[in-house]
Design an enzyme around this catalytic site. Structure first.
Site, PDB file in Angstrom:
ATOM      1  N   SER A 144       0.638  60.825 -50.161  1.00 37.40           N
ATOM      2  CA  SER A 144      -0.544  60.351 -50.880  1.00 37.40           C
ATOM      3  C   SER A 144      -1.388  61.491 -51.437  1.00 37.40           C
ATOM      4  CB  SER A 144      -1.396  59.455 -49.973  1.00 37.40           C
ATOM      5  OG  SER A 144      -1.715  60.131 -48.770  1.00 37.40           O
ATOM      6  N   HIS A 195      -6.436  63.366 -48.979  1.00 37.31           N
ATOM      7  CA  HIS A 195      -6.607  62.820 -50.323  1.00 37.31           C
ATOM      8  C   HIS A 195      -7.518  63.719 -51.161  1.00 37.31           C
ATOM      9  CE1 HIS A 195      -5.655  58.550 -48.594  1.00 37.31           C
ATOM     10  NE2 HIS A 195      -4.611  59.352 -48.652  1.00 37.31           N
TER      11      HIS A 195
END
Length: 310
Positions: A144, A195
């Site tokens: 991610s 992230h």
């Protein structure tokens, strides 16, 4: 950290269904290969998750640098894999067609390692600022972070448009920041620092020096310039299906470095000169430069004569 298994991997089945719905022939090679690698390592992991996840203690203090390579391509469960790979499928198709397979693969490789480094820097900074050593133990796996970086690149190369995040229309330029907060609020177990590291690496490439450093590390600008010419060639001739797409992209030896407009103008002048000349001299291939310029009146007269012949 242990992999969460539920018997039947529904997420994996849905992912395969999504891939075949798109069509293998419609997925560029680097995107397809990266997706296949993640699926393979999900089914046959090289090590347990505790041995591949990245954190400050193991990655930096224990010098276990292989975690920088292993963490991005291992996932906690089938749904973790599903959501990441579906996102890769969409972003990869757009970006790889825009950038070319080799450059896109280079970006994937560099981002995968660099995001792990930035992640450790962020966790180390939080541990020092908050005087909480537990941040150094936070262990992260998954693709991610790379996807957040690719989202920044996608918004850079395809500007404009809006994204719908939790029912809120947001400009794509700022969507990654709202997604960062929304995912953390909806799924507290996700890695906020991971992230954020992806977004920062993406910005380092689009706004900072990372792109230039990657070019220099790759051995100069020659290959990147070739990739750009090749992409421009493909996009410029996509409306001519009968044109040979696999022709090499370096055409300066044939065009003399002239632009398309300059080529057309030069060819028109040569055509007018040939029609007005009574010489039987054979012209060489390529562009021919007349020994003298015709007067404006002579050019106008020859143009009228040429149109009359048509």
């Amino acid at each position: 950290m242990q992999r969460r298994r539920r018997g039947v991997d529904v997420g994996l089945i849905l992912l395969l269904s999504q891939v075949f719905q798109v069509g293998l022939e419609n997925i560029p090679p680097v995107t397809l290969g990266t997706l296949a690698l993640n699926v393979f390592l999900f089914l046959k992991p090289l090590k347990p998750l505790l041995k591949v996840c990245i954190n400050v203690d193991q990655g930096y203090h224990q010098k276990d640098w292989q975690r920088l390579l292993l963490a991005p391509v291992h996932h906690a469960d089938d749904w973790h894999l599903y959501f990441n790979m579906v996102s890769l499928l969409w972003k990869g198709i757009k970006l790889e067609r825009k950038l070319g397979s080799v450059l896109f693969g280079y970006i994937i490789a560099v981002f995968s390692v660099l995001i792990g480094i930035v992640y450790m820097v962020l966790e180390f900074a939080l541990a020092e600022l908050l005087n909480d050593p537990s941040y150094k133990m936070n262990c992260a796996v998954g693709f991610s972070g790379v996807l957040f970086a690719l989202k920044v690149l996608n918004n850079h190369y395809h500007p404009g448009g809006t994204s719908n995040i939790m029912g809120i229309p947001v400009s794509s330029r700022y969507a990654c920041w709202l997604e960062l907060v929304a995912i953390h609020l909806c799924s507290p177990g996700t890695s906020f620092a991971g992230h954020l590291a992806g977004i920062l690496v993406g910005l380092m490439y689009t706004l900072g020096p990372l792109k230039m450093l990657m070019k220099a590390t790759a051995g100069g600008f020659s290959y990147f310039n070739y990739s750009a010419r090749q992409r421009d060639y493909y996009s410029g001739h996509s409306r001519h299906p009968s044109y040979p797409y696999n022709t090499p992209g370096d055409y300066d030896m044939y065009t003399g470095g002239l632009t398309e407009e300059e080529q057309f103008e030069r060819a028109l002048r040569n055509s007018l000169h040939d029609r007005g000349s009574h010489s039987n001299e054979r012209r060489p291939y390529g562009f021919w430069f007349p020994p003298e310029q015709l007067s404006e009146e002579e050019v106008r007269r020859q143009r009228l004569n040429r149109f009359d012949r048509w």
